[in-house]
Design an enzyme around this catalytic site. Sequence first.
Site, PDB file in Angstrom:
ATOM      1  N   ASN A 419     -41.128  -0.351  45.231  1.00 26.97           N
ATOM      2  CA  ASN A 419     -41.640  -0.953  46.462  1.00 26.97           C
ATOM      3  C   ASN A 419     -40.644  -1.983  46.978  1.00 26.97           C
ATOM      4  OD1 ASN A 419     -43.922  -1.726  48.399  1.00 26.97           O
ATOM      5  ND2 ASN A 419     -43.496  -3.683  47.409  1.00 26.97           N
ATOM      6  N   GLU A 420     -40.244  -1.811  48.212  1.00 30.36           N
ATOM      7  CA  GLU A 420     -39.360  -2.773  48.875  1.00 30.36           C
ATOM      8  C   GLU A 420     -38.118  -3.057  48.044  1.00 30.36           C
ATOM      9  OE1 GLU A 420     -41.800  -6.122  49.944  1.00 30.36           O
ATOM     10  OE2 GLU A 420     -42.858  -4.999  51.492  1.00 30.36           O
TER      11      GLU A 420
END
Length: 810
Positions: A419-420
Amino acid sequence: MKRIILFVGILLINLVTNAQQKIRLNNNWEFLKQDIGSIWETVRPLTKDGPDNYPLWQKVTLPHCFNARDAVDPTGNYYQGPGWYRSRLNINNPYKNGRTLLFFEGAGQKTDVYVYSTKVGAHAGGYDEWFVDITQAVEDFKKTDAFAKQFKGTIPIEIRCDNSRDVESIPSQLSDFDVFGGIYRYLDLVYQPALGIDNLFASVVLDKQYKTGTIDVQATFYNPDQVKKAIGNIKITDALGKTVAETVYNIDVDNDGAVPVGKFKVNNPHLWSPNDPYLYEITIDAGGYTRKEKIGFRDFLFADNGPFYLNGKRLLLRGTHRHEDQSGVAAAMTDSMMYREMRMIKEMGANFIRLGHYQQSRIILNLCDSLGLLVWEEEPWCRGGLGGNKYKEQSRRMLTNMIHQHYNHPSIILWGLGNENDWPGDFPEFDKTKIRAFMSEQNDLSHRLDPSRKTVIRRCDFCKDIPDVYSPTIWAGWYKGKYTEYRKYSEDEFKNVKHFFHAEWGGDSHSGRNSELADKALENIRNSAGIIDTTLFNKSAELLKNADWSENATCNLFDWTLKEQDTMPWLSGSAFWAFKDFSTPIRFDNPLPYMNQKGVVESDLTKKEIYYLVQSYWADKPMAHIYGHNWPVRWGDDGELKMVKAYSNCNEAELFVNGKSYGIKKRNSQDFPAAGLRWMVQFKKGRNELILKARKGRITITDTVSQVYQTEKWGKPAKLKLEKIAERDGSVTVQATLLDSKGVLCLDAVNWVSFSLTGDGTLLDDLGTSKGSTKLQAINGRAVISIKTNKGNSVVSVQSPGLQTVFLSL
């Protein structure tokens, strides 16, 4: 209701069946929120009032989190460091030559385990399951004098958990959530034979016509005594307990990998789906103990450049996200808490959930299976960059554990790899090439471990070609542009990848805060032909851009996005961020400090108005809700027309205000806002009674709300007023209001307000809610908190910068 009863019944049956094998260790624990000088300090004999009584331990129950309260304490950062737990166990393994294990469903973030003064195991990683074999250490301790004399035939267990900052451990401390410490999931004492099943893998495959299903079962074994043979029975039963397939296995044990234990064919299998989450059960008897696993028959497809299909039919994935974090307990959620939360998600109408950003409790996955929620679950590689070999090894191990431990859940369709990951900061070097290389490695590992499911990441454009499914960042109307541009942004991103999914959209809202401007901006949004003119949304868009944080402004963002998604036939699905407000160390200046307030419910599961809006689009069961149950006072001029909205999935609705009908409106999802269920109403000064009657076929749903209409104008806040507004069960609720120099309530005031208390009582604070914080921004000129009186006398005070402090005796 029948489904709820069935699930609870199954849960109780499983607990009884496994009672001799698995014991929850919830009670009789002591906790110390600091480190110790040596392990001897935890077990040395104590003298009365002697210095060896220091430090003092507190009694706790498990699950328990270090940061149950301090994560949302507005005065500073939450505790990150070591903490100790200790208990004494009665251990009597019923199996000859059996093994005794301590089984952790999750503990954060690094854990060391001791029997008396002997270290018996350690684990790094706060979210995967693991166990420690204490068999030999227990036997050795039973031979000591301390066993009989000091500990009276019990076994002393000590556990050190540590959530200290470590850049070489995932998840990154740059993440937008707390990295909690403690034994915050259930801890079990497990007895098993000399040969035990470690993991059970059931590969479930359907033919193209869904007429036949095959189940290929393999197992890995925990076998420290090097047992050569495994003999037992394995069967498949349906939801009513009827046996549909059965066989006996007699296999050679492979201590290095999985071995086949049975292959079955089921004709005309009952398919699993969100509307009909039908589960079969595998029961395997091995060496005198029983292991059970739920499975389901289903298949899915992310069409190339197109939508999602389940069991051959298009299904629009309608979902949300959750963190394992709840008011008052943080990560230490009980099974009843988790059940309540997941029921609310299902009742909202969701059919999908992303479990971000880490492996979550097995209880949650069981609930997803039984309630019918498709799942994206991910490893905690979140933000910060990429560390060294230790970092990578932990990432590989946690991805492997997640897939092994949750392999059989039919609800899971996506394994999240990160994530990210485009977010730097933990290391001097941020090398996109190295991140791509490790992302590719993790992608390959996931496919080797589980070829049946797809991989996915969110927001890392330079890696979007690696996983099977990609979710870009869009956030139309909150972090980017206007919400009326949602379709354009989505279509642009859709064209860039083969399989598009939209995770994370929405906006923050301060529960109970409302704005007259938010809906006034929507009163005249149509041109002469009756078509919505998006150029007229400037005022509404500005409210969001300037962090108005009112519920009705954020409701309008949701409303527009959901109506657009209804008419995007190529969309596989989306998940708004997030279902529940949760704590975070990086949002200290939010209206509720240290809280991410993008939830549609508060962290104690109190519903915001947005919950009902989503339900009106997604739920099948008839519902109706007048907007404004948490909006006690509206304001405006005498005779001014005000918009009243209702959220309902019924075909039509009629609004009555003070006994007068304002007409029947037909629901049309494309008639923004509120799908056409809106009325322009002239309120009278003072109290107004609103009644909604919504109809769907022969069913009528009624909702009522009472609102005061204030026409008095106000100046800037000049003084505070503090008063008791409720008293119940030994607790008092007080309300602070911001008034101008003439004593008029300032309904748009957002001043910071702080409560404090002296005396016998206890503030019910550090709950991370709009009614449970000592410091927060005012909600339409008000702030509320409760105090447990403890049957004594107290004085509560309220402060706001620039205003005189006010006191109230209780």
